[in-house]
Design a protein around this motif. Structure first.
Motif, PDB file in Angstrom:
ATOM      1  N   ALA A   1      24.260  41.050 -54.120  1.00 51.43           N
ATOM      2  CA  ALA A   1      25.529  40.484 -54.594  1.00 51.43           C
ATOM      3  C   ALA A   1      26.722  40.966 -53.776  1.00 51.43           C
ATOM      4  N   ILE A   2      26.679  42.194 -53.276  1.00 50.36           N
ATOM      5  CA  ILE A   2      27.840  42.704 -52.522  1.00 50.36           C
ATOM      6  C   ILE A   2      27.708  42.467 -51.028  1.00 50.36           C
ATOM      7  N   ASP A   3      26.512  42.195 -50.551  1.00 53.62           N
ATOM      8  CA  ASP A   3      26.304  41.986 -49.123  1.00 53.62           C
ATOM      9  C   ASP A   3      26.866  40.629 -48.703  1.00 53.62           C
ATOM     10  N   GLY A   4      27.642  40.611 -47.666  1.00 54.92           N
ATOM     11  CA  GLY A   4      28.186  39.355 -47.175  1.00 54.92           C
ATOM     12  C   GLY A   4      29.571  39.532 -46.595  1.00 54.92           C
ATOM     13  N   PRO A   5      30.214  38.433 -46.222  1.00 56.27           N
ATOM     14  CA  PRO A   5      31.562  38.514 -45.649  1.00 56.27           C
ATOM     15  C   PRO A   5      32.534  39.220 -46.596  1.00 56.27           C
ATOM     16  N   ASN A   6      33.486  39.926 -46.010  1.00 51.32           N
ATOM     17  CA  ASN A   6      34.504  40.624 -46.810  1.00 51.32           C
ATOM     18  C   ASN A   6      33.859  41.593 -47.805  1.00 51.32           C
ATOM     19  N   MET A   7      32.864  42.339 -47.326  1.00 51.14           N
ATOM     20  CA  MET A   7      32.054  43.141 -48.236  1.00 51.14           C
ATOM     21  C   MET A   7      32.870  44.186 -48.980  1.00 51.14           C
ATOM     22  N   THR A   8      33.878  44.755 -48.344  1.00 47.57           N
ATOM     23  CA  THR A   8      34.592  45.818 -49.043  1.00 47.57           C
ATOM     24  C   THR A   8      35.336  45.307 -50.276  1.00 47.57           C
ATOM     25  N   VAL A   9      35.834  44.077 -50.235  1.00 44.67           N
ATOM     26  CA  VAL A   9      36.487  43.557 -51.443  1.00 44.67           C
ATOM     27  C   VAL A   9      35.448  43.192 -52.500  1.00 44.67           C
ATOM     28  N   ARG A  10      34.251  42.828 -52.089  1.00 43.85           N
ATOM     29  CA  ARG A  10      33.166  42.612 -53.057  1.00 43.85           C
ATOM     30  C   ARG A  10      32.835  43.930 -53.767  1.00 43.85           C
TER      31      ARG A  10
END
Length: 300
Positions: free
Chosen positions: A249-258
């Protein structure tokens, strides 16, 4: 000051987010609260200003602020590692010398972030210059996809440079991690940042982890580490299956905001993201919430 050694960098070492306020300044109180929270979970160290902490976006002054706050809050309870993501040896040294004054135990240093890969001898010299100029232990942060340091070179750097105390193998490459663990450098630790394979990495011999999942759900990650150390592989595997949807769920573009959204859903304040990171969408937030429910962190 007694220098940290490889023995100080084992177990669960979450890489903290850097909370920003609406003006994109460091939200120091949110950072302090997050550090205090992690200390209650039994983590074995903390890493700041790395990828999860938007280290590539931070000025020298911001990096120093974050590191100083972490060292103050930890008060010697666990080692603090400060990340440096810069594009030249000179810049890494400039950051490293400033960060040394905060009292951090070690630096986590990527290869140059923008340029393509130097040859092996230049890579060795890069880490040698950094350790000589800063006098601090260094963990290699092997994450840059187009400048991934081969396992043979990582082994050589660890064995040849006294102050290089280990490597954080990232970039989703379990094969590179396996090669490093097989080589078994005697002068440093091999830490994993392959988030969806933490448990197999421990079984292969990884001496700990510095990875984003640890930041989101440190209690589960500490429990998994403890289970592995106790030989309780059923529990460790059960936790692996709880951690997997969180990472997806957190892996992907803009990961830090996820990641910050995942903290917020748990009642923690990771602060805002800095521009031009794209805020999470409602669909992304729903997916993160569902993953935290599946992991047992949030109620159904």
């Amino acid at each position: 000051m007694t220098l940290a050694t490889k023995a100080d960098f084992k177990g669960v070492i979450p890489p903290l987010v850097t909370p920003f306020d609406a003006d994109e300044n460091i939200d120091v109180e949110a950072l302090r609260a997050e550090i205090r929270f992690h200390l209650t979970t039994g983590v074995h160290g903390l890493c700041v200003t790395g990828s999860t902490g938007d280290g590539q976006m931070l000025s020298l002054e911001q990096s120093v602020t974050v590191a100083r706050v972490a060292v103050e809050e930890v008060a010697g309870a666990v080692p603090v590692i400060a990340g440096i993501i810069r594009d030249s040896t000179a810049e890494v040294i400039r950051y490293g010398q400033a960060l040394k004054e905060t009292g951090v135990a070690a630096l986590q240093v990527t290869p140059v972030h923008y340029l393509f890969q130097p040859d092996e001898q230049t890579t060795v010299e890069y880490y040698r210059r950094i350790t000589e100029a800063t006098g601090l232990p260094v963990v290699i942060y092997n994450v840059i996809p187009y400048a991934l340091i081969p396992a043979t070179t990582v082994y050589r750097v660890i064995q040849e440079i006294d102050l290089v105390v280990g490597v954080k193998q990232s970039g989703g490459n379990i094969h590179q991690l396996a090669d490093l663990l097989k080589a078994a450098p005697t002068e440093g630790v091999v830490l994993t940042a392959v988030d969806d394979l933490l448990y197999p990495a421990y079984l292969l011999g990884a001496q700990g982890a510095i990875s984003a999942t640890l930041t989101v759900v440190p209690e589960l990650c500490v429990a998994q580490w403890n289970a592995v150390q106790a030989g309780d592989h059923k529990t460790a595997l059960d936790i692996h299956n709880k951690l997997l949807p969180v990472w997806r769920a957190i892996d992907g573009p803009n990961m830090t905001v996820r990641i910050k959204a995942a903290l917020e859903l748990q009642g923690r304040n990771g602060g805002l993201g800095a521009h031009p990171l794209t805020p999470v969408s409602d669909a992304e937030r729903d997916a993160i919430r569902a993953a935290l429910v599946e992991s047992g962190v949030l109620p159904v």
